[in-house]
Design an enzyme around this catalytic site. Structure first.
Site, PDB file in Angstrom:
ATOM      1  CG  ASP A  10      -1.790   1.202   1.244  1.00 21.80           C
ATOM      2  OD1 ASP A  10      -2.549   1.669   0.211  1.00 21.80           O
ATOM      3  OD2 ASP A  10      -1.911   2.023   2.522  1.00 21.80           O
ATOM      4  CB  SER A  11       0.269   4.808  -0.619  1.00 19.86           C
ATOM      5  OG  SER A  11      -0.801   5.003   0.277  1.00 19.86           O
ATOM      6  CB  CYS A  73      -3.335   0.831  -2.342  1.00 22.20           C
ATOM      7  SG  CYS A  73      -3.299   2.344  -2.671  1.00 22.20           S
ATOM      8  CG  ASN A  74      -9.583   0.843  -2.691  1.00 23.76           C
ATOM      9  OD1 ASN A  74     -10.410   0.318  -3.129  1.00 23.76           O
ATOM     10  ND2 ASN A  74      -9.321   0.967  -1.577  1.00 23.76           N
ATOM     11  CB  CYS A 181      -9.275   5.240   0.712  1.00 24.61           C
ATOM     12  SG  CYS A 181      -7.607   5.474   1.512  1.00 24.61           S
ATOM     13  CG  HIS A 183      -4.558   5.304   4.579  1.00 21.94           C
ATOM     14  ND1 HIS A 183      -4.182   4.502   3.166  1.00 21.94           N
ATOM     15  CD2 HIS A 183      -3.428   5.647   5.124  1.00 21.94           C
ATOM     16  CE1 HIS A 183      -2.477   4.653   3.316  1.00 21.94           C
ATOM     17  NE2 HIS A 183      -2.192   5.054   4.387  1.00 21.94           N
TER      18      HIS A 183
END
Ligand code: DGL
Length: 253
Positions: A10-11, A73-74, A181, A183
């Protein structure tokens, strides 16, 4: 049978929320999680930038012998999944905002879709909207993931930010809100506190099930007796690894 680890990226720390579901469903598997915190957020970058970063993330996981890669991660899925599937032989599991299941929860209100600006601007999301978005309202949430990145998953500042984000929609009743998302899953409690009555829907469980199906079909599940997760970040490990471990164990429901 395949004892190699499953790569996840993921980011930043958002994908840890997906890792939780995957570890629960596949407790014997080994996972390697990479958070590209140094380059977060991805959601305000261009498609080309996100693709380049995603290619590097995947390479790092393949160098560690990943047998499959989950894009937790979308945003990265919208920009890179298709390319990665075309160019790599390992299974690539991606994510998209869970608009389909949320659309079935509609009564007479709207389905809000919270996601990053990049996710909402992509063709992949437009296609999803065409199929399931008749009553959906996309809400671009630049700035929201940063709360999770900081580990600020509750409190007045976060609630005020969410309140501001929804101010333009105060006349609208939401039957469900899609957390598009990874997060945002960590911010569930704060979102539920500000927006009472809406069902919060995320794609984490579906992604974990999809991973299990793909590995089962390809006979790639491990026969090890014990699994676990190795966590890696491109950011400040001293601050982020304890945060990642804390979030992996946190009660967020
Ligand atoms: N966690 C990512 C997602 O699911 C995005 C966060 C970011 O903007 O980097 O879309």
């Amino acid at each position: 049978m395949d004892a190699r680890p499953i790569g996840v990226f993921d980011s930043g720390i958002g994908g840890i929320s997906v890792l939780r579901n995957m570890m629960r469903l596949l407790p014997n598997e080994r996972f390697i999680y990479f958070g590209d915190n140094k380059n977060a957020p991805y959601g305000t970058k261009t498609e080309e930038e996100i693709l380049e970063l995603s290619k590097r993330d995947v390479q790092l996981l393949l160098d560690k012998s990943a047998k499959a890669v989950v894009i937790a991660c979308n945003t990265a899925t919208s920009s890179a999944a298709e390319y990665l599937r075309q160019t790599l032989s390992v299974p690539i599991i991606g994510m998209e905002p869970a608009l389909k299941p949320a659309s079935f929860m509609r009564k007479d209100g709207k389905i809000g879709v919270l996601a990053t600006p990049a996710t909402l601007s992509q063709k992949k999301f437009q296609n999803l909207m065409e199929r399931y978005g008749k009553h959906a309202l996309p809400i671009s949430c630049a700035g929201l993931m940063e709360f999770a990145e900081r580990g600020e998953i509750e409190g007045e500042r976060l609630e005020a930010f969410i309140g501001e984000l929804f101010r333009p929609y105060s006349h609208i009743s939401f039957d469900a809100l899609v957390l598009g998302c990874t997060h945002y899953v960590f911010l569930k409690r704060a979102i539920a506190k500000v927006l009472k009555n809406a069902n919060l829907v995320d794609g984490n469980e579906g992604t974990a099930r999809q991973l299990k199906n793909v590995l089962t079909q390809r006979e790639m599940l491990t026969d090890a007796l014990e699994g676990g997760a190795e966590l890696i970040t491109s950011g400040d490990s001293e601050r982020l690894l304890p945060l990642m471990r804390r979030l992996l164990a946190a009660e967020i429901e």
